[in-house]
Design a protein around this motif. Structure first.
Motif, mmCIF file in Angstrom:
data_model
loop_
_atom_site.group_PDB
_atom_site.id
_atom_site.type_symbol
_atom_site.label_atom_id
_atom_site.label_comp_id
_atom_site.label_asym_id
_atom_site.label_seq_id
_atom_site.Cartn_x
_atom_site.Cartn_y
_atom_site.Cartn_z
ATOM 1 N N VAL A 104 -0.135 -10.791 8.062
ATOM 2 C CA VAL A 104 -1.225 -9.777 7.305
ATOM 3 C C VAL A 104 -2.568 -9.877 8.362
ATOM 4 N N THR B 40 5.140 -3.608 1.161
ATOM 5 C CA THR B 40 3.807 -2.730 1.578
ATOM 6 C C THR B 40 3.023 -2.553 0.361
ATOM 7 N N ILE C 88 0.959 -5.416 -0.675
ATOM 8 C CA ILE C 88 -0.141 -5.582 0.005
ATOM 9 C C ILE C 88 -1.169 -4.620 -0.231
ATOM 10 N N LYS C 89 -1.030 -3.222 -0.439
ATOM 11 C CA LYS C 89 -1.670 -2.284 -0.512
ATOM 12 C C LYS C 89 -2.279 -2.301 -1.842
ATOM 13 N N LEU D 134 -2.178 -3.431 7.660
ATOM 14 C CA LEU D 134 -0.653 -3.385 8.082
ATOM 15 C C LEU D 134 -0.822 -3.017 9.531
ATOM 16 N N LYS D 135 -1.711 -2.548 10.278
ATOM 17 C CA LYS D 135 -1.479 -2.612 11.466
ATOM 18 C C LYS D 135 -2.772 -2.852 12.401
ATOM 19 N N VAL E 298 -5.778 -1.189 4.055
ATOM 20 C CA VAL E 298 -4.881 -0.601 2.979
ATOM 21 C C VAL E 298 -5.614 -0.326 1.844
#
Length: 939
Positions: A834, A888, A891-892, A911-912, A939
Motif C-alpha cells: 500500500v 480493497t 484498506i478503504k 490504491l494507486k 481511499v
C-alpha cells in the motif's frame, strides 16, 4: 611483544588503564596491495590454555585419534563444522525431515570459535529480516530445544540495555522500538533517571537516554550446541567428531556444470551431492578444496572477565555503542568487550587451532576498558579474572555468507558470521536448511546471500581486507540512511566517471561500481584511497571533501543537501535530466532454446515482435520475486557486439539493476541448468555504458542527435532500436524509471563520452542537468515504481506487490512460479503493498510501523520525499490481524497511522500512485497545468 603483567596475577581495571601506556607494542601497518609490502600478523603460536566464563565447555582430553562414529558411505547432505551454524543447520534439516545428514567436526563441537563467544542475543536490529531471524533463534534456544529434549541450553533472560549518549543515537533506538512493535517485541525508552533505577551501578551523567528490551538475554555455546546435536541425532542425523575433512570431490556433468560429488576425510570418503561449509575462520580453505571463493578474513576478537562485583547480579546486558563497548552479565561479574578501530588480523590461520586463545593485546583492547569504567565506575576497583582473545571471521559488509556458491552446485555456505553466529544461528540455520531442501530460503536472505557480491570482488584481497576492516571498525556506528563505505572504492568505474567527477558528482558504491548519488554544486568530490581511519599508523586523508559531505548527512532529519536533490527531481519533472545508469547489468540470452527459456524465466509475455521491450519479474518456485528487469526481443541479424549478438529473432537483451546483477546472473544460470535449456547467457555489462535522458523536453533534446524519428507513432513506449547518435551506433530504448517521457541510450564504451557530450550540448538550451540515484529514488517512489530488494523481495509475490500486470496469467504459457501465483490468486492475498502519504514534512526512511485502527499491521519498506506532489511517501506491506484476506475494502475502511521514532502521524492510504496514475507523462502527454498530474487517490 605483548603486555604479560596480567598473567598469573589479578590486576585492577583502573590500574590497567593507567599502566598500559608504558607497555605499548609496536604495531606495523596492515597488509596492503600496494607496491611496498606491509604486513602485520598475530603471533603464530596461540596461547593454548585460557579460562572462559562458562561452567562447561565441550573440550575433552586428547584420546583416540579416530572419529567418534563410523563414517557412512553416502549422505544426502554433509555439514562441515561443529559450531553454532553447523549444529543449527543439522538440527533444522532433521526437523524438516531430511535425516540422512552428517555433521563432520575436525575436533570436538564448538572447538573453533563458538566455544569462546560471548553468546549475547539482542532482539532489535535495523532490519526486519534480522529481527525475524533473531526471534527464531530465541524461540529455539529458550523454548523448543528444552521441550524436545528435556535438556537446558543455558539460556538466561536478563534483558538488554542500549546506551545513547546523543540525540542521533537515541533516534536510532526509537526507530528500533517502532519496528519492534510490529513484531511484538517489548522495549522501552528510558530517561537517565529511569536508567539509574534499573541499573544502580551505572553512571548516567553523560546519557541522553537508553532503550531497554526486557526479553533479551544470553546463550551458552556449549549447552546450546550439545542440545542441538542431541536433538538432531534423536531425529536420525549423524554427528561425527574428530574427523578432519581433507578434500571435496567435484564432478562436471554433461552440460559442463560443476557439482559436489563427495567429501574426503582422513578416515574415509562420503559420497554426497550437498556440502555445507560451516567452518568459520577455516571456511576459506574449505572453499578452496572445491574451487569456491569464500570472501572472509580472520581477526582477533576479545573480552575480559572481571572478578565479583557487588550489586551487579540480575542486571541487563549493556551495549554502549558510542563507547564501542558491551557489558555482558556473567553471574556476579561482567564480561567486557567491543569493536576497536585497529583489530589484529590473523593471517596465518592454523589447522591445529582448537579450544585455543591468543594473548590479549592490551594496546588494542584498552579503549574498551576505559569505556566500561566510564559507564560502570565500580569497575575501576574490580579485578580481572581472565582474558579471552580468540579468532572470529569477518566479512566485507559485516553480514554472513550463505547460500549456494556460484562456482559449484551443491556447495552451500554458512559462515562469516562476524561474531554473531550464536545470535543469528537459529534463524540462519532454519533458512539454510530450507535453501538446501527447497532450492531457496523462505525469507528474504539476499542480504546474506553470497551472490550479493560481484564475482570480481570475492577473491580480491584488497577489497576483502579493507572492507572487512571498515565494517568491523564501524560495527557500533549509528546506521544512517545515506551512509557509504570509504574502503576499496573505485573498484569498477564506467566511461563517464571522470567527467561526472569534474561536474561535482557525489558517488555511491554498489556492487563495486561507482554510480552517481547526487551532484554537489561546489566543485569535484573525488573518492580517495582508504586511510584505515588512521589506524596502524597510517595517515588519515586530510581535508577529505567526500568524507565531510557524508558526515553532514549523518542525520535522521532531511539531509542538508535536500534542496539539491529537489532541484534534480523537479528539473526532470519540468524540463530534462540525464542519469548515468551504466552500472546496470547487460546480458544477452541466445541459443536454440532461448525462446523456451524466456517463456519459463519471465513472468511477462515476451512473445512480442522484435524491437519490443517488456518490464517483467523473475520468480522462484514459491512465486517470490527474484528480480525485476526489462527484456528486449532483438531483431534477427549478424553479430554486432556489444550492441547485438547474432540472432535468428529469438535472442533477448536483459537490462538489470547493477546492484543485483550477480544475483540475477546466477538465478538465470541456475534455472537454465535445472531445466536443461540449451542457451548461452553472456555478460556485456563492462562493454557498454548507459545514460537515461528523462523529462518533458527529452524528445526535443534527443531528436537533435538521434538519426531516427522519435515521434509516438515511429518510436512508441516500450520499444527499442539500434540507431546513430551523433554519428555513433547506440541502442535507444523508450523507457522510464522515473515516470516521464524519456529514452535510454545503451552505448559501446568507446563511444560513451562523445555521445554524452552531444546530449549535453543539445540539452543546454533546454536547461539539461546531470542527476543521480538519490533523485531516482525520489522520482520512482513518487511514480509508484518498485525497487527490487526494497519494496520487492524474494518473499514478495508480484500479486502482493501490485505487479500482477507483469504476469501472463491470462495466457496458457507456463512459467516458473505460476502455480503458486494461481493458488494465491484463488485463495486471496493475505498481505499486499500500500502507498501512504502524510501531510507533515517529517522524514521517513523505511522500518516505520504501520497501524490500522490502532493495531500494527506492517512497516514501511521504503520511504522518500516526493518533491512534485510535495509530500512524504512510503510503501509497505500490510496484513489483516485476523489472518484474513487484505481486500480493497479492508484498506478503504481502515484509519491508518505511521509511527516514526515513537511519534504517530495520520497517513492516507492510496490504491494507486498519487502522481500521474493514468501514465500520461510516459506516453508524452503533458497537460498545460502540469499539476493536473497530481491526483487524489487516497481511499
Amino acid at each position: 611483544m605483548f603486555c604479560r603483567w596480567l598473567k598469573g596475577t589479578m590486576a585492577f581495571l583502573g590500574t590497567a588503564v593507567r599502566r598500559v601506556g608504558s607497555c605499548r607494542p609496536v604495531i606495523s601497518p596492515l597488509c596492503s596491495s600496494g607496491s611496498t609490502p606491509r604486513c602485520y600478523s598475530s603471533s603464530p603460536e596461540p596461547t593454548m590454555e585460557k579460562s572462559v566464563p562458562y561452567q562447561n565447555i565441550l573440550k575433552v582430553e586428547k584420546g583416540g585419534s579416530g572419529p567418534t562414529k563410523p563414517l557412512p558411505k553416502s549422505a544426502q547432505v554433509v555439514v562441515i563444522g561443529g559450531g553454532s551454524l553447523g549444529c543449527q543447520t543439522v538440527y533444522h534439516l532433521a526437523k524438516m525431515g531430511m535425516t540422512d545428514v552428517v555433521l563432520l567436526e575436525r575436533d570436538r563441537l564448538t572447538a573453533g570459535t563458538t566455544w569462546h563467544t560471548a553468546g549475547l542475543l539482542w532482539q532489535l536490529r535495523p532490519s526486519d529480516v534480522e529481527v525475524e531471524l533473531l526471534a527464531h533463534t530465541r524461540q529455539v534456544i529458550s523454548h523448543d530445544l528444552e521441550q524436545e529434549t528435556g535438556l537446558e541450553t543455558g539460556w538466561i533472560q536478563n534483558g538488554g540495555l542500549f546506551i545513547a549518549s546523543n540525540k542521533q543515537r537515541l533516534d536510532e533506538y526509537k526507530r528500533l522500538m517502532s519496528l519492534g512493535k510490529v513484531y511484538g517485541i517489548e522495549s522501552h525508552v528510558l530517561s537517565p533517571a529511569e536508567t539509574k533505577d534499573l541499573y544502580p551501578l551505572m553512571n548516567v551523567d553523560d546519557l541522553y537516554g537508553t532503550l531497554y528490551v526486557p526479553k533479551d538475554g544470553t546463550m551458552d555455546p556449549a549447552g546450546t550446541c550439545t542440545t542441538l546435536s542431541r536433538a538432531a541425532t534423536s531425529m536420525g542425523a549423524t554427528v561425527i567428531e574428530n574427523c578432519p575433512v581433507t578434500g571435496i570431490q567435484v564432478s562436471t556433468d554433461d552440460l559442463g556444470v560443476k557439482r559436489v560429488k563427495a567429501v574426503e576425510t582422513t578416515h574415509g570418503t562420503i559420497q554426497t551431492p550437498v556440502v555445507v561449509n560451516c567452518a568459520g575462520v577455516w571456511a576459506t580453505k574449505l572453499g578452496q578444496m572445491a574451487g569456491v571463493k569464500v570472501p572472509l578474513i580472520a581477526m582477533h576478537h576479545a573480552y575480559v572477565v572481571t572478578e565479583r562485583i557487588e550489586g551487579i547480579q540480575n542486571m541487563p546486558n549493556v551495549r554502549d555503542h558510542d563507547a564501542s563497548v558491551y557489558l555482558r552479565l556473567q553471574g556476579d561479574a561482567l564480561s567486557i568487550g567491543g569493536y576497536e578501530p585497529n583489530p589484529v588480523f590473523w593471517d596465518k590461520v592454523s589447522d591445529d587451532f582448537a579450544f585455543s586463545l591468543f594473548d590479549l593485546d592490551w594496546d588494542v583492547f584498552m579503549q574498551h576498558i576505559e569505556g566500561a569504567i566510564n559507564r560502570v565506575p565500580a569497575l575501576e576497583q574490580t579485578g580481572i579474572k581472565s582474558t579471552v582473545c580468540g579468532p572470529e571471521s569477518f566479512t566485507a559488509d559485516h553480514k554472513p555468507l550463505m547460500g549456494e556458491a556460484p562456482e559449484v552446485r551443491g556447495f552451500f555456505l554458512g559462515c562469516g558470521f562476524n561474531s554473531a553466529g550464536m545470535m543469528l544461528g537459529g534463524g540462519c540455520g532454519r533458512e539454510l536448511a530450507h535453501w538446501i531442501i527447497h532450492g531457496r530460503p523462505e525469507m528474504d536472505m539476499y542480504g546474506y546471500d553470497i551472490r550479493r557480491f560481484h564475482h570480481s570482488l570475492t577473491d580480491n584481497n584488497r577489497w576483502i581486507r579493507e572492507r572487512s576492516h571498515e565494517s568491523y571498525a564501524k560495527n557500533y556506528s549509528v546506521v544512517f540512511p545515506f551512509d557509504e563505505p570509504l574502503a576499496s572504492r573505485n573498484m569498477r568505474t564506467d566511461p563517464f566517471h571522470k567527467v561526472l567527477t569534474e561536474h561535482g558528482c557525489v558517488f555511491q558504491e554498489r556492487h563495486g561500481w561507482e554510480r552517481p548519488g547526487w551532484f554537489n554544486q561546489d566543485g569535484p568530490v573525488p573518492v580517495l584511497d582508504y586511510d584505515w581511519y588512521g589506524a596502524y599508523d597510517i595517515s588519515q586523508n586530510q581535508n577529505y571533501k567526500y568524507n565531510k559531505l557524508l558526515g553532514e548527512e549523518y542525520t535522521f532529519d532531511y539531509p542538508p543537501h535536500h534542496h539539491l536533490i529537489k532541484n534534480e527531481c523537479l528539473t526532470c519533472r519540468h524540463d530534462v535530466a540525464v542519469f548515468n545508469m551504466s552500472y546496470f547489468g547487460k546480458f544477452y540470452l541466445t541459443g536454440p532454446d532461448a525462446k523456451k527459456a524466456a517463456d519459463w524465466l519471465f513472468t511477462a509475455d515476451v512473445r512480442k515482435v522484435p524491437g519490443s521491450t517488456v518490464y517483467t519479474c523473475m520468480l522462484n518456485q514459491r512465486g517470490g520475486s527474484e528480480a525485476d528487469l526489462t527484456v528486449s526481443r532483438l531483431e534477427a541479424g549478424p553479430s554486432y557486439l556489444p550492441l547485438a549478438p547474432e540472432s535468428n529473432g529469438d535472442a533477448y537483451y536483459l537490462a538489470i539493476g547493477g546492484g543485483v546483477a550477480e544475483h540475477n546472473w546466477n538465478h538465470i544460470r541456475t534455472v537454465l541448468q535445472d531445466e536443461g535449456f540449451n542457451c548461452l547467457l553472456t555478460d556485456h555489462s563492462e562493454d557498454m555504458g548507459m545514460i537515461s535522458i528523462q523529462g518533458p523536453k527529452s524528445r526535443e533534446v534527443l531528436q537533435e542527435i538521434l538519426e531516427t524519428d522519435l515521434s509516438n507513432e515511429a518510436f512508441p513506449f516500450s520499444t527499442h532500436k539500434v540507431c546513430s547518435a551523433a554519428g555513433y551506433k547506440v541502442r535507444a530504448m523508450r523507457l522510464s524509471f522515473v515516470g516521464e517521457l524519456g529514452w535510454e541510450l545503451h552505448i559501446p564504451k568507446d563511444s560513451c563520452l562523445p555521445v554524452y557530450r552531444a546530449v549535453m550540448a543539445a540539452g543546454a538550451k533546454h536547461g539539461i542537468i546531470n542527476a543521480g540515484y538519490r533523485a531516482i529514488d525520489s522520482l520512482s517512489i513518487e511514480k509508484g515504481y518498485r525497487h527490487w530488494h526494497a519494496d520487492l523481495r524474494p518473499d514478495d509475490t508480484p500479486l502482493e506487490a501490485g505487479l500482477a500486470f507483469t504476469c501472463k496469467l491470462k495466457s496458457t504459457v507456463p512459467f516458473l512460479g505460476r502455480a503458486s501465483l494461481e493458488k494465491q490468486k484463488a485463495d486471496g492475498l493475505r498481505r499486499r503493498i500500500v502507498c501512504f502519504t502524510i501531510d507533515e514534512k517529517v522524514p521517513m526512511f523505511g522500518l516505520e510501523a504501520i497501524y490500522r485502527n490502532g493495531i500494527p499491521v506492517g512497516h514501511l519498506r521504503r520511504s522518500d520525499y516526493g518533491f512534485y506532489i510535495d509530500k512524504q511517501i512510503g510503501y509497505g506491506y500490510i496484513r489483516n490481524p485476523d489472518g484474513g484476506v487484505v481486500s480493497t475494502d479492508f484498506i478503504k475502511s481502515g484509519k491508518f497511522t505511521l509511527e516514526r521514532m515513537g511519534e504517530v502521524y495520520e497517513a492516507k492510504a492510496h490504491l494507486k500512485t498519487p502522481f500521474d496514475p493514468s501514465n500520461n507523462r510516459v506516453k508524452g502527454i503533458y497537460l498545460d497545468n502540469q499539476h493536473n498530474n497530481v491526483h487524489n487517490t487516497s481511499v
